[in-house]
Design a protein around this motif. Sequence first.
Motif, PDB file in Angstrom:
ATOM      1  N   ALA A   1      14.155 -14.667 -39.807  1.00 61.68           N
ATOM      2  CA  ALA A   1      14.894 -15.784 -41.180  1.00 61.68           C
ATOM      3  C   ALA A   1      13.697 -16.645 -42.178  1.00 61.68           C
ATOM      4  CB  ALA A   1      15.403 -17.011 -40.025  1.00 61.68           C
ATOM      5  N   ALA A   2      13.335 -16.396 -42.976  1.00 58.22           N
ATOM      6  CA  ALA A   2      12.089 -16.825 -44.467  1.00 58.22           C
ATOM      7  C   ALA A   2      12.664 -18.334 -44.639  1.00 58.22           C
ATOM      8  CB  ALA A   2      12.058 -16.232 -45.097  1.00 58.22           C
ATOM      9  N   SER A   3      11.317 -19.053 -44.902  1.00 62.57           N
ATOM     10  CA  SER A   3      11.567 -19.991 -45.044  1.00 62.57           C
ATOM     11  C   SER A   3      11.497 -20.285 -46.710  1.00 62.57           C
ATOM     12  CB  SER A   3      10.996 -20.981 -44.263  1.00 62.57           C
ATOM     13  OG  SER A   3      10.722 -22.429 -44.861  1.00 62.57           O
ATOM     14  N   SER A   4      12.019 -21.379 -47.146  1.00 53.93           N
ATOM     15  CA  SER A   4      11.936 -21.499 -49.160  1.00 53.93           C
ATOM     16  C   SER A   4      10.549 -22.364 -48.412  1.00 53.93           C
ATOM     17  CB  SER A   4      13.408 -21.908 -49.261  1.00 53.93           C
ATOM     18  OG  SER A   4      13.566 -23.185 -49.159  1.00 53.93           O
ATOM     19  N   SER A   5      10.008 -22.868 -47.724  1.00 52.97           N
ATOM     20  CA  SER A   5       9.179 -24.068 -48.099  1.00 52.97           C
ATOM     21  C   SER A   5       8.297 -23.280 -47.404  1.00 52.97           C
ATOM     22  CB  SER A   5       9.519 -25.648 -47.646  1.00 52.97           C
ATOM     23  OG  SER A   5       8.529 -26.244 -47.792  1.00 52.97           O
ATOM     24  N   THR A   6       6.591 -23.057 -47.711  1.00 58.63           N
ATOM     25  CA  THR A   6       5.458 -22.792 -46.825  1.00 58.63           C
ATOM     26  C   THR A   6       5.206 -24.677 -46.265  1.00 58.63           C
ATOM     27  OG1 THR A   6       4.434 -22.934 -48.696  1.00 58.63           O
ATOM     28  CG2 THR A   6       4.959 -21.152 -48.688  1.00 58.63           C
ATOM     29  N   THR A   7       5.775 -25.518 -46.043  1.00 57.40           N
ATOM     30  CA  THR A   7       5.497 -25.931 -45.440  1.00 57.40           C
ATOM     31  C   THR A   7       6.134 -26.263 -43.850  1.00 57.40           C
ATOM     32  OG1 THR A   7       4.659 -27.724 -47.188  1.00 57.40           O
ATOM     33  CG2 THR A   7       4.846 -28.957 -44.645  1.00 57.40           C
ATOM     34  N   TRP A   8       5.858 -26.560 -42.858  1.00 57.02           N
ATOM     35  CA  TRP A   8       6.097 -26.455 -41.750  1.00 57.02           C
ATOM     36  C   TRP A   8       7.214 -28.197 -40.993  1.00 57.02           C
ATOM     37  CZ3 TRP A   8       3.771 -26.070 -35.700  1.00 57.02           C
ATOM     38  CH2 TRP A   8       4.925 -26.163 -35.001  1.00 57.02           C
ATOM     39  N   ASP A   9       7.941 -28.068 -41.289  1.00 55.45           N
ATOM     40  CA  ASP A   9       8.532 -29.908 -40.859  1.00 55.45           C
ATOM     41  C   ASP A   9       8.897 -30.054 -39.164  1.00 55.45           C
ATOM     42  OD1 ASP A   9       9.810 -32.419 -40.669  1.00 55.45           O
ATOM     43  OD2 ASP A   9      11.419 -32.092 -42.571  1.00 55.45           O
ATOM     44  N   GLN A  10       8.218 -30.510 -38.916  1.00 56.00           N
ATOM     45  CA  GLN A  10       8.554 -30.635 -37.178  1.00 56.00           C
ATOM     46  C   GLN A  10       9.492 -31.067 -36.383  1.00 56.00           C
ATOM     47  OE1 GLN A  10       3.793 -31.894 -35.992  1.00 56.00           O
ATOM     48  NE2 GLN A  10       3.360 -29.665 -35.938  1.00 56.00           N
ATOM     49  N   THR A  11       9.937 -31.905 -37.778  1.00 58.36           N
ATOM     50  CA  THR A  11      10.864 -32.871 -37.322  1.00 58.36           C
ATOM     51  C   THR A  11      12.267 -31.751 -37.616  1.00 58.36           C
ATOM     52  OG1 THR A  11      11.315 -34.085 -39.309  1.00 58.36           O
ATOM     53  CG2 THR A  11       9.781 -34.186 -37.063  1.00 58.36           C
TER      54      THR A  11
ATOM     55  N   SER B   1      20.445 -24.766 -45.329  1.00 62.10           N
ATOM     56  CA  SER B   1      20.128 -23.976 -46.728  1.00 62.10           C
ATOM     57  C   SER B   1      18.707 -23.931 -46.708  1.00 62.10           C
ATOM     58  CB  SER B   1      20.818 -25.379 -47.757  1.00 62.10           C
ATOM     59  OG  SER B   1      19.781 -27.016 -47.329  1.00 62.10           O
ATOM     60  N   TRP B   2      17.516 -23.772 -45.743  1.00 64.12           N
ATOM     61  CA  TRP B   2      16.473 -24.110 -45.838  1.00 64.12           C
ATOM     62  C   TRP B   2      16.451 -22.669 -46.276  1.00 64.12           C
ATOM     63  CZ3 TRP B   2      14.216 -20.857 -41.795  1.00 64.12           C
ATOM     64  CH2 TRP B   2      14.668 -20.654 -41.203  1.00 64.12           C
ATOM     65  N   LYS B   3      16.694 -21.155 -46.099  1.00 59.95           N
ATOM     66  CA  LYS B   3      16.091 -19.786 -46.350  1.00 59.95           C
ATOM     67  C   LYS B   3      16.057 -19.497 -47.525  1.00 59.95           C
ATOM     68  CE  LYS B   3      19.709 -17.358 -43.909  1.00 59.95           C
ATOM     69  NZ  LYS B   3      19.794 -16.057 -43.540  1.00 59.95           N
ATOM     70  N   LEU B   4      15.262 -18.666 -47.063  1.00 54.52           N
ATOM     71  CA  LEU B   4      14.162 -18.216 -48.434  1.00 54.52           C
ATOM     72  C   LEU B   4      15.215 -16.455 -49.174  1.00 54.52           C
ATOM     73  CD1 LEU B   4      11.749 -18.046 -50.368  1.00 54.52           C
ATOM     74  CD2 LEU B   4      11.013 -15.781 -49.079  1.00 54.52           C
ATOM     75  N   SER B   5      15.706 -17.167 -50.856  1.00 55.47           N
ATOM     76  CA  SER B   5      15.824 -16.142 -51.231  1.00 55.47           C
ATOM     77  C   SER B   5      15.199 -14.967 -51.528  1.00 55.47           C
ATOM     78  CB  SER B   5      16.661 -16.859 -52.404  1.00 55.47           C
ATOM     79  OG  SER B   5      17.951 -17.195 -51.899  1.00 55.47           O
ATOM     80  N   ASP B   6      15.007 -13.734 -50.663  1.00 55.16           N
ATOM     81  CA  ASP B   6      14.373 -12.800 -51.183  1.00 55.16           C
ATOM     82  C   ASP B   6      15.104 -11.756 -51.198  1.00 55.16           C
ATOM     83  OD1 ASP B   6      14.894 -11.549 -48.199  1.00 55.16           O
ATOM     84  OD2 ASP B   6      12.603 -12.743 -48.059  1.00 55.16           O
ATOM     85  N   SER B   7      14.100 -10.425 -51.161  1.00 55.06           N
ATOM     86  CA  SER B   7      15.803  -9.394 -51.274  1.00 55.06           C
ATOM     87  C   SER B   7      16.117  -8.652 -50.032  1.00 55.06           C
ATOM     88  CB  SER B   7      14.911  -7.660 -52.123  1.00 55.06           C
ATOM     89  OG  SER B   7      13.962  -7.710 -50.842  1.00 55.06           O
ATOM     90  N   CYS B   8      15.891  -9.306 -49.091  1.00 54.84           N
ATOM     91  CA  CYS B   8      16.684  -9.534 -47.669  1.00 54.84           C
ATOM     92  C   CYS B   8      17.451 -10.627 -47.342  1.00 54.84           C
ATOM     93  CB  CYS B   8      15.633  -9.043 -46.386  1.00 54.84           C
ATOM     94  SG  CYS B   8      15.201  -7.862 -46.393  1.00 54.84           S
ATOM     95  N   SER B   9      17.765 -11.843 -48.446  1.00 51.58           N
ATOM     96  CA  SER B   9      17.490 -12.881 -47.943  1.00 51.58           C
ATOM     97  C   SER B   9      17.551 -13.750 -46.965  1.00 51.58           C
ATOM     98  CB  SER B   9      19.454 -12.954 -48.289  1.00 51.58           C
ATOM     99  OG  SER B   9      20.501 -12.147 -49.617  1.00 51.58           O
ATOM    100  N   GLY B  10      16.389 -13.541 -47.771  1.00 51.88           N
ATOM    101  CA  GLY B  10      15.918 -14.644 -45.651  1.00 51.88           C
ATOM    102  C   GLY B  10      15.490 -14.353 -44.658  1.00 51.88           C
ATOM    103  N   TRP B  11      16.766 -13.173 -44.346  1.00 54.76           N
ATOM    104  CA  TRP B  11      16.693 -12.173 -42.818  1.00 54.76           C
ATOM    105  C   TRP B  11      15.993 -11.248 -42.584  1.00 54.76           C
ATOM    106  CZ3 TRP B  11      18.971 -14.500 -38.758  1.00 54.76           C
ATOM    107  CH2 TRP B  11      19.667 -13.888 -38.026  1.00 54.76           C
ATOM    108  N   ARG B  12      15.707 -10.783 -41.986  1.00 56.19           N
ATOM    109  CA  ARG B  12      15.246  -9.050 -41.993  1.00 56.19           C
ATOM    110  C   ARG B  12      15.211  -8.975 -40.326  1.00 56.19           C
ATOM    111  NH1 ARG B  12      12.342  -5.304 -40.116  1.00 56.19           N
ATOM    112  NH2 ARG B  12      10.127  -7.033 -39.217  1.00 56.19           N
ATOM    113  N   GLN B  13      15.560  -7.691 -39.714  1.00 52.28           N
ATOM    114  CA  GLN B  13      16.225  -7.885 -38.170  1.00 52.28           C
ATOM    115  C   GLN B  13      14.948  -6.771 -37.646  1.00 52.28           C
ATOM    116  OE1 GLN B  13      19.251  -4.699 -37.335  1.00 52.28           O
ATOM    117  NE2 GLN B  13      19.391  -5.091 -35.404  1.00 52.28           N
ATOM    118  N   SER B  14      14.707  -6.841 -36.586  1.00 55.07           N
ATOM    119  CA  SER B  14      13.184  -6.434 -36.265  1.00 55.07           C
ATOM    120  C   SER B  14      13.218  -4.991 -36.060  1.00 55.07           C
ATOM    121  CB  SER B  14      12.841  -7.048 -34.717  1.00 55.07           C
ATOM    122  OG  SER B  14      12.305  -6.173 -34.159  1.00 55.07           O
TER     123      SER B  14
END
Length: 204
Positions: free
Chosen positions: A98-108, A76-89
């Motif tokens: 895979a884009a994250s909804s949170s801008t804080t990196w949880d290292q755990t 459930s962590w992915k961002l809901s942008d116009s690519c649904s948080g999933w952009r192909q290179s």
Amino acid sequence: ANITINCTATGQPQPKIIWKMPCGRDNTRARVLSNGTLVISGATIWDTGMYECVAFSLFGNMSSKIHVVVPSVDRSWKLSDSCSGWRQSRYNNSVYYAASSSTTWDQTKYYYCPTGYHWACTKEGKEIFKDNNNWSGQYTYYSQCGWRGDRYPYYGGSYRYYFRFRDSVSTNAHKYSSKYEEHQLEYTSSTSNFAGAVCIKNSQ
């Protein structure tokens, strides 16, 4: 719960079997039985990943890979942008960001990639992104998928710079959102301005 993965090889003399763990890391809970079976005791979310069985003999080596997913992985962590948080290179079509909804990196936290893909290791990133001299004009995520440069949402959004790798906790490696895709990895230990994870399609 335990993870058990079978791997067998026959020959004369009997081939030797070794296992390669995700990102090449050691796992003190893993052991290889005499028949080549890998057993990991007390499986955790961090045991999710790509495993490779390699059989060595006097006549050559053979290997086989399997992607293991530990159940109850947070999706459930992915961002809901116009690519649904999933952009192909566009530089390498086996890579997705895979884009994250949170801008804080949880290292755990284990940032799970969709079925058929795995969270890439730094070594994999180095093998793909290694050109600082040729510029395609295609950015990692900058001003794409509804982003305003490095920011999302478009108006008043947070800055999102660093797409992380599975082992970034130890390597500090990342793909920078506003650099050209083929650009080499960069390094920082910052946990802020987190953008998401680099995912790679599983090999067949």
